[in-house]
Each structure stands twice: as structure tokens, then as C-alpha cells.
Scaffold this motif. Sequence first.
Motif, mmCIF file in Angstrom:
data_model
loop_
_atom_site.group_PDB
_atom_site.id
_atom_site.type_symbol
_atom_site.label_atom_id
_atom_site.label_comp_id
_atom_site.label_asym_id
_atom_site.label_seq_id
_atom_site.Cartn_x
_atom_site.Cartn_y
_atom_site.Cartn_z
ATOM 1 N N PHE A 1 1.089 -4.855 -6.840
ATOM 2 C CA PHE A 1 1.474 -6.249 -6.661
ATOM 3 C C PHE A 1 2.843 -6.537 -7.242
ATOM 4 C CE2 PHE A 1 -2.136 -8.584 -4.912
ATOM 5 C CZ PHE A 1 -3.120 -7.605 -4.938
ATOM 6 N N ALA B 1 0.863 -1.166 0.000
ATOM 7 C CA ALA B 1 0.000 0.000 0.000
ATOM 8 C C ALA B 1 0.905 1.224 0.000
ATOM 9 C CB ALA B 1 -0.905 -0.004 1.227
ATOM 10 N N ALA C 1 -1.511 6.474 -1.927
ATOM 11 C CA ALA C 1 -2.262 5.812 -3.002
ATOM 12 C C ALA C 1 -3.450 5.069 -2.417
ATOM 13 C CB ALA C 1 -1.369 4.850 -3.781
ATOM 14 N N ASN C 2 -4.470 4.886 -3.235
ATOM 15 C CA ASN C 2 -5.689 4.227 -2.773
ATOM 16 C C ASN C 2 -5.726 2.740 -3.100
ATOM 17 O OD1 ASN C 2 -7.116 6.520 -1.702
ATOM 18 N ND2 ASN C 2 -7.315 7.235 -3.797
ATOM 19 N N ASN C 3 -4.696 2.244 -3.791
ATOM 20 C CA ASN C 3 -4.757 0.848 -4.197
ATOM 21 C C ASN C 3 -3.469 0.131 -3.843
ATOM 22 O OD1 ASN C 3 -3.890 2.675 -6.539
ATOM 23 N ND2 ASN C 3 -3.038 0.691 -7.122
ATOM 24 N N LEU C 4 -3.508 -1.167 -3.994
ATOM 25 C CA LEU C 4 -2.325 -1.992 -3.787
ATOM 26 C C LEU C 4 -1.567 -2.146 -5.095
ATOM 27 C CD1 LEU C 4 -3.772 -4.937 -1.643
ATOM 28 C CD2 LEU C 4 -2.400 -3.007 -0.845
#
Lengths: 115, 111
Positions: free
Chosen positions: B101, B92, B96-99
Motif C-alpha cells: 500500500f 500487486a 508476491a502474494n500480497n498487496l
Amino acid sequence: DTAVSQTPKYLVTQMGNDKSIKCEQNLGHDTMYWYKQDSKKFLKIMFSYNNKELIINETVPNRFSPKSPDKAHLNLHINSLELGDSAVYFCASSARTSGSPYEQYFGPGTRLTVT
Amino acid sequence: SQQGEEDPQALSIQEGENATMNCSYKTSINNLQWYRQNSGRGLVHLILIRSNEREKHSGRLRVTLDTSKKSSSLLITASRAADTASYFCAWAQTGANNLFFGTGTRLTVIP
């Protein structure tokens, strides 16, 4: 009971067609996501909705349009399908308690094959 | 690129042995997570470690985090055939609002 479900599981279609993938979560989560996993297993975020509001819209062709009728559903519509759209598409959800994403729950995936 | 890396790309061990996978990322983070993906299935969350934590345990899983080196490792002890899967780290990124990978490690545990 399935926490995050997607339909269909497999989708085979021809170039130029329009198709939709549906996603539903029964976890009461506020945030839902669409990811694309390519043939090398690389997973990339496409969209994210929080309480029906679009909060992430990565560099994705505008042929892809997400729709969230309510916070339990996030559908993905794809227009004018291309060969390069072939991939596995995953829906996920999470309970956002702050600005940072916490654990996400994934659906089983939809394998899209464009011929 | 915000993409991190995992190594090894593939790992094959005998049942009962330990498996270690490493993850490197490039940004400041709030937390780092590990997921498992069985063939043809969705990802399953395994463990989350916050940026102010250095080590975390869950059953046979041990995760370490070194934010100064921007790296994490996942150790699976006493592996079983059922541990055969792909393992992904996800971070995370701060702000940022997302992961994001990693590239994944394919683990095969031979019975």
C-alpha cells in the motif's frame, strides 16, 4: 449481511496482557489477511492464509500468532502486549484466482490501545 | 523499501471540482488497485487496473497507469462531500502474494 467482520471493534488493555482479535468472512474467499495500520495511516501486511495454510508471514514479532480454524476464519492472538502494538488491525479477504492478489474486502478494523 | 508514495498527502477542494491523486511504486507489478477509507472504517476497493492497461473508468473515477514511470493516478470528477476520505493505491508486485500500500492521500471536499 456483513462480508468481513471483526471483533472486538475496540480493545483497550494493559501492557503484558494477552489478547485475541477474531475475523470472519462470509464471501466464500480462499485467502485472508491481517494488516496493521499505524498512527500515520501506513498499512502493512502481517499475515496471509490461503485455504488455512500460512502463505505470508512478514517480519512480525513472534508474540503475534495467527490461527485459521477454517477458511472463513482468521484470528490473531497477541501475547505480552507492548505500547508499540497500539494500532488499528484490519482483517481482509480475497478470492485468489491466480498468483496475483485481486481486490480485497476489508473488515471494519479493531482499534487496539495498549496502556 | 517496497513502500511507494502518494501525493499530495492532503488535498482540499470545493464540491464539484475534480480531484487528482498520484501514486508511485518501485517494482514490476501485475496490477494496481485503488481503495477508499472513510474515517474510522475499513478500506473499500474502488478499481483495479492491470499492468497491460493504461486507463480505466468506473463512474466518476478515472485511473491511469504508466508502468514505464511506475506511476498511477486517480481522478475523481465532479467531487461530492461524500467523497471526503483517504485514498490509497496498492500494487500487486510481480511474484508476491500480497498487496503493498501507498501512504495515502487525505481528500476533503468542502460543500
